[in-house]
Design an enzyme around this catalytic site. Sequence first.
Site, PDB file in Angstrom:
ATOM      1  N   SER A  95      39.500  37.988  35.872  1.00  0.00           N
ATOM      2  CA  SER A  95      38.498  37.855  35.200  1.00  0.00           C
ATOM      3  C   SER A  95      38.089  36.341  34.481  1.00  0.00           C
ATOM      4  O   SER A  95      38.333  35.292  35.311  1.00  0.00           O
ATOM      5  CB  SER A  95      38.292  38.931  34.043  1.00  0.00           C
ATOM      6  OG  SER A  95      36.892  39.133  33.662  1.00  0.00           O
TER       7      SER A  95
ATOM      8  N   ASP B 207      35.234  43.676  38.433  1.00  0.00           N
ATOM      9  CA  ASP B 207      36.270  42.988  37.724  1.00  0.00           C
ATOM     10  C   ASP B 207      37.563  43.267  38.102  1.00  0.00           C
ATOM     11  O   ASP B 207      37.802  44.470  38.172  1.00  0.00           O
ATOM     12  CB  ASP B 207      36.001  43.304  36.258  1.00  0.00           C
ATOM     13  CG  ASP B 207      36.704  42.545  35.251  1.00  0.00           C
ATOM     14  OD1 ASP B 207      37.715  41.910  35.482  1.00  0.00           O
ATOM     15  OD2 ASP B 207      36.120  41.915  34.197  1.00  0.00           O
TER      16      ASP B 207
END
Length: 303
Positions: free
Chosen positions: A43, A157
């Site tokens: 991320s 993610d």
Amino acid sequence: MQGSSRTVSLVLGSGGARGLAHIGVIHWLVENGYEIRSISGTSIGALVGGIHAIGKLDIYAEWVMALERMDVLRLLDPTIGRPGIFKGERIISVLRELVGDGRVEDLPVTYTAVATDLDTGDEVWLRQGNLFDAIRASMATPMVFTPFRHGSRLLIDGAVVNPVPIAPTLDDPTALTVAVDLSGPAERDPLPGRSASLMADNPYHGRILKFIDGLRPGTRPKEPSHGMVSVAMVSMQAMQDTIARLRMAAYMPDVLIEIPRNTCGFFEFWKAEGLIELGRERAARAFEALAARADSTLDTPQP
């Protein structure tokens, strides 16, 4: 430590705006003679790590420190009828223009962006292809950003399965593995003089969350305790904390740098200056602890 003993595999964890502390960690490492040869990130960790890998971290740091509160809103691109509140294309486009782009396999360091396969739940290591495509896939936070199509896979993610991705660095021929966990124990006022609580009564933080909540159709309670996005962010944070603890129990880095989980809210990128300095400070503290452990070992009589 001298020469090859100062080579580092750097692991950069997920955590929204807290990830700006990664910049301070990298600055401290470089300034103190450590050579970063490998980067693994999830991320925001994949973003900061990737920008450092192409040699443009100072440009990004200067840009992000100049962000005003409402600039954050302008970087968001709301979407309707898609599995995410924002498309995530505007911020990626701005960053591509700011720092350029490239292919992962051409970077001067080994680089891994970690994502999650939405269909299978598998952890995916992105080690080739377009750099910002890998970054965009890794930072597709559920509900916040839409999933990203990368080849044949639909990715979200990497924090869903691996918030602090140490495993991609296990075979690296480096002297130290340094991991930055953005979900460290909460502290009182980790950014002195600033609102630190994730659910702080910050008018701009509240305005952003109110704006985001208002993008979704449907009725809301007359007196909600928290908005939809606030609940989702806190819930995901709790999940990531648990996963990170389990992962680190299996793969403990040589140096663990912890950023308190309550340092700032997910979208509070306007706190860049304080976050970068915090990263620098916590890196220094972690390496002081490493040196102290080494000295203690040398002083211990051998049987």
